[in-house]
Design an enzyme around this catalytic site. Structure first.
Site, PDB file in Angstrom:
ATOM      1  N   SER A  44       1.117  -1.458   0.143  1.00  0.00           N
ATOM      2  CA  SER A  44      -0.127   0.446   0.333  1.00  0.00           C
ATOM      3  C   SER A  44       0.462   1.287  -0.260  1.00  0.00           C
ATOM      4  CB  SER A  44      -1.438   0.102   1.535  1.00  0.00           C
ATOM      5  OG  SER A  44      -2.025   0.681   0.579  1.00  0.00           O
ATOM      6  N   ASP A 188      -6.398  -3.602  -2.056  1.00  0.00           N
ATOM      7  CA  ASP A 188      -4.680  -3.794  -1.052  1.00  0.00           C
ATOM      8  C   ASP A 188      -4.246  -4.259  -0.940  1.00  0.00           C
ATOM      9  OD1 ASP A 188      -3.178  -2.214   1.392  1.00  0.00           O
ATOM     10  OD2 ASP A 188      -4.241  -0.124   0.209  1.00  0.00           O
TER      11      ASP A 188
END
Length: 282
Positions: A44, A188
């Site tokens: 991320s 993510d």
């Protein structure tokens, strides 16, 4: 590059990107530049910073891109209440009988969410990266298949452009759109683990920076504490750094707020200067 050293960078929104950059800058200013690590693992926000570090741009320039409004990337404001986020996803995934099933439930929520377009979000990621090509050194970028729930680790051998890999790793479920790569869509990498520390296996020294702290947002087969313990059991020296009080306050309750960048970078820089590490280069 020394493959015995790994730099693992966890998730945490634009505030996390700024804090990570600040910590790395402060460490270098204190004579402990760790950005030469032969292995970079990014999840991320951490995938953004890992790609930025791998681009070859100096820490001074990367830091300036966080604190100087004229150099900051164009971001999209997103509201994110971390407590509400945890409650909503907890309720939606409560019936999941296994960790993979939970990841699939999160993926379904992400696929159904009303978000900005993929192209608009991609433009943001593109503007963050000084280079759109994979670095020569080892870089692992983590995402999760939204439908199957299976993790995917992208690197320069994957045949996937760096921008798409980082965009996938940064696709916060329910906030940003899942990223289309081939026939699959990805969310993510923090859905697997906030830092995916286990991917640093084989390194002798591992520095882990986690902007959101050691708590995993979702149940994981490789939670940070267990992964760190396993690396240490294997003989690795592992240091984990989370935000101190000032840094946590600077990142604040909405790490997706672009306004956190300057304060988070400055607090991270101060924290990095104060850290004591047994390795790194002056």
């Amino acid at each position: 590059m020394d493959m015995s050293e790994a730099l693992v960078l966890g998730g945490g929104g634009v505030g996390g990107i700024a804090w990570l950059t600040g910590v790395l800058t402060g460490l270098a200013e204190a004579g402990r530049d760790v950005t030469g690590a032969g292995l970079l693992v990014g999840t991320s926000a951490g995938s953004t910073v890992a790609a930025q570090v791998g681009s070859g741009l100096s820490l001074a320039e990367l830091y300036a891109r966080q604190v100087d409004p004229a150099r900051q990337s164009a971001e999209i404001m997103a509201e994110m209440d971390m407590e509400k986020f945890a409650v909503e996803f907890g309720a939606a995934t409560a019936s999941s009988a296994s960790v993979p099933e939970l990841r699939r439930a999160v993926g379904r929520l992400a696929l159904e969410a009303d978000t900005v377009s993929e192209s608009r979000r991609r433009a943001v990621i593109e503007s963050r990266l000084p280079s759109h090509g994979w670095p020569e050194r080892a870089l692992k970028v983590v995402a999760v298949d939204a439908e199957s729930g299976e993790p995917r680790v992208f690197d320069r051998t994957s045949g996937v452009p760096l921008v798409e890999a980082v965009a996938a790793s940064c696709a916060v479920p329910g906030v940003w759109p899942p990223v289309t790569i081939g026939a699959r869509r990805y969310v993510d990498g923090g859905v697997r683990s906030m830092a995916n520390v286990d991917l640093a296996a084989g390194a002798d020294r591992v520095l882990v920076l986690v902007p959101m702290g050691a708590t995993e947002p979702f149940p994981s087969e490789q939670p940070l504490e267990r992964a760190v313990e396993e690396l240490r059991d294997g003989g690795a020296e592992v240091v984990v750094v989370a935000p101190d009080e000032a840094s946590a306050a600077a990142i604040g309750g909405n790490p997706l707020d672009p306004g956190t960048r300057g304060p988070a970078a400055e607090a991270g820089r101060a924290q990095g200067r104060a850290l004591t590490l047994a390795w790194g280069r002056s």
